[in-house]
Write an enzyme that holds these catalytic residues in place. Sequence first.
Site, short mmCIF file in Angstrom:
data_model
loop_
_atom_site.label_atom_id
_atom_site.label_comp_id
_atom_site.label_asym_id
_atom_site.label_seq_id
_atom_site.Cartn_x
_atom_site.Cartn_y
_atom_site.Cartn_z
N TYR A 56 9.11 23.67 21.10
CA TYR A 56 8.46 22.62 20.32
C TYR A 56 6.99 22.48 20.70
O TYR A 56 6.67 22.00 21.80
CB TYR A 56 9.20 21.29 20.47
CG TYR A 56 10.65 21.34 20.03
CD1 TYR A 56 11.07 22.29 19.08
CD2 TYR A 56 11.61 20.47 20.54
CE1 TYR A 56 12.40 22.35 18.67
CE2 TYR A 56 12.94 20.53 20.12
CZ TYR A 56 13.32 21.48 19.20
OH TYR A 56 14.63 21.54 18.79
N HIS A 120 19.15 27.96 22.86
CA HIS A 120 18.48 27.53 21.64
C HIS A 120 18.63 28.55 20.51
O HIS A 120 18.15 29.67 20.61
CB HIS A 120 16.99 27.32 21.94
CG HIS A 120 16.28 26.46 20.95
ND1 HIS A 120 15.04 25.92 21.19
CD2 HIS A 120 16.62 26.03 19.71
CE1 HIS A 120 14.65 25.21 20.16
NE2 HIS A 120 15.59 25.27 19.23
P1 NAD Z 1 14.54 14.86 11.37
O1 NAD Z 1 15.50 15.19 10.30
O2 NAD Z 1 14.95 13.96 12.46
O3 NAD Z 1 13.20 14.31 10.66
C1 NAD Z 1 12.08 13.96 11.41
C2 NAD Z 1 11.04 13.36 10.48
O4 NAD Z 1 11.55 12.15 9.93
C3 NAD Z 1 9.73 12.98 11.20
O5 NAD Z 1 8.66 13.25 10.31
C4 NAD Z 1 9.86 11.47 11.40
O6 NAD Z 1 8.59 10.84 11.45
C5 NAD Z 1 10.64 11.07 10.18
N1 NAD Z 1 11.42 9.84 10.35
C6 NAD Z 1 12.20 9.44 11.39
N2 NAD Z 1 12.76 8.25 11.15
C7 NAD Z 1 12.35 7.87 9.91
C8 NAD Z 1 12.60 6.74 9.10
N3 NAD Z 1 13.40 5.74 9.49
N4 NAD Z 1 12.01 6.68 7.87
C9 NAD Z 1 11.21 7.68 7.44
N5 NAD Z 1 10.93 8.79 8.16
C10 NAD Z 1 11.51 8.88 9.39
O7 NAD Z 1 14.04 16.24 11.95
P2 NAD Z 1 13.85 16.78 13.41
O8 NAD Z 1 12.95 15.92 14.24
O9 NAD Z 1 13.47 18.20 13.25
O10 NAD Z 1 15.31 16.75 14.03
C11 NAD Z 1 15.71 15.81 14.99
C12 NAD Z 1 15.70 16.41 16.38
O11 NAD Z 1 16.83 17.27 16.53
C13 NAD Z 1 14.50 17.31 16.72
O12 NAD Z 1 13.38 16.53 17.09
C14 NAD Z 1 15.06 18.14 17.82
O13 NAD Z 1 15.05 17.43 19.04
C15 NAD Z 1 16.52 18.35 17.37
N6 NAD Z 1 16.71 19.63 16.62
C16 NAD Z 1 17.17 20.70 17.30
C17 NAD Z 1 17.34 21.91 16.65
C18 NAD Z 1 17.85 23.10 17.42
O14 NAD Z 1 18.19 22.97 18.57
N7 NAD Z 1 17.93 24.27 16.82
C19 NAD Z 1 17.01 22.04 15.30
C20 NAD Z 1 16.57 20.91 14.62
C21 NAD Z 1 16.42 19.70 15.29
#
Ligand code: NAD
Length: 311
Positions: A56, A120
């Site tokens: 990240y 990952h």
């Molecule tokens: P997400 O689906 O959580 O979306 C994040 C986006 O949504 C950001 O722009 C944030 O500002 C916005 N947001 C959050 N709350 C909101 C609300 N209440 N209203 C409007 N917008 C809102 O996507 P993400 O961050 O990619 O996924 C969550 C977490 O999961 C990641 O940060 C990561 O830690 C993990 N993840 C891991 C993998 C992996 O291991 N392969 C893949 C994807 C995500």
Amino acid sequence: MEYRVLGKTNLEVSILSYGASPLGGFYGDMDEKKQIDSVHYAIRSGINFIDTSPYYGLTQSEIILGKALEVIPRDKFIMGTKVGRYGKDNFNFSYNRTIESVNESLKRMRLDYLDIVQVHDIEFSDLNQVVTETLPALIKLKNQGIIKHIGVTGLPLKSIDLLVDSNISPEIECILSYCHHSLNDNSLTSIIPKLKERNIGVINASFLSMGMLTERGPPDWHPASPAIKQKCLEAAEYCKQHGGNISKLALQYTLLNPDIQTHLVGMPCIENVKENLQTLTEPIDEILLQTVLDILSPIHNQTWPSGKFEN
Ligand code: NAD
């Protein structure tokens, strides 16, 4: 805040957890102070699980977390990071790189142990190498007390299913699945009985489908097809026109599943944290839910390719 036991790890994780990929700039650049404030606010509010990766922001997320966490008592948060992915197309699942990577993460985050380390995006690995090198390296670190628990992450459910199904990897204590348990795609439910049977903890990430289920819409790099994006946009518009909010509905929907222990969401600003915490306390609008599911039904469970596995 409700806490649930994350499978074999026995860790009690908050049902809403803090995804730190936006700290790496995945959703646009943000002010570092705002990001650090969001981490502090989340922990103060009872969110205790934080997920990151060296990938990240090419280590940026871990560096910012290091600054945020140095003033927080270590028993107030459960820290998860990952090994194996170091760039969009930069993977290394070898034994030596795994050991090195965990030590680098500890240094960047100024910690002396990690609660969870996950492999990952296993769909980009040779699964055989995960079994013969990555997991043994993690087991060694676990035996040394440097890491406490081991998991795997990935998009194609088949890749996770394959590792979990074989008895070759009993050390897997939790899995992280993303974009597979929300309004547009709930295919994660297909492997939950198996995970439950083996007492493997379930971390559901990206229930906002990496920004698709927000009024702002997805970032430019989002890999979904135009048809999926269009339907999510329609659903978001419908909610807005009817006094609702698609992000709220997505969180309320995912919370309905009692077999998922935590739901990870990226919240790089306090406003996001506040909004999601508020949603935890509000009942779901069943009529709005049904209409939105109907709007999304033409693309239900449609996803995108990732790595060597089909979904
Ligand atoms: P997400 O689906 O959580 O979306 C994040 C986006 O949504 C950001 O722009 C944030 O500002 C916005 N947001 C959050 N709350 C909101 C609300 N209440 N209203 C409007 N917008 C809102 O996507 P993400 O961050 O990619 O996924 C969550 C977490 O999961 C990641 O940060 C990561 O830690 C993990 N993840 C891991 C993998 C992996 O291991 N392969 C893949 C994807 C995500």
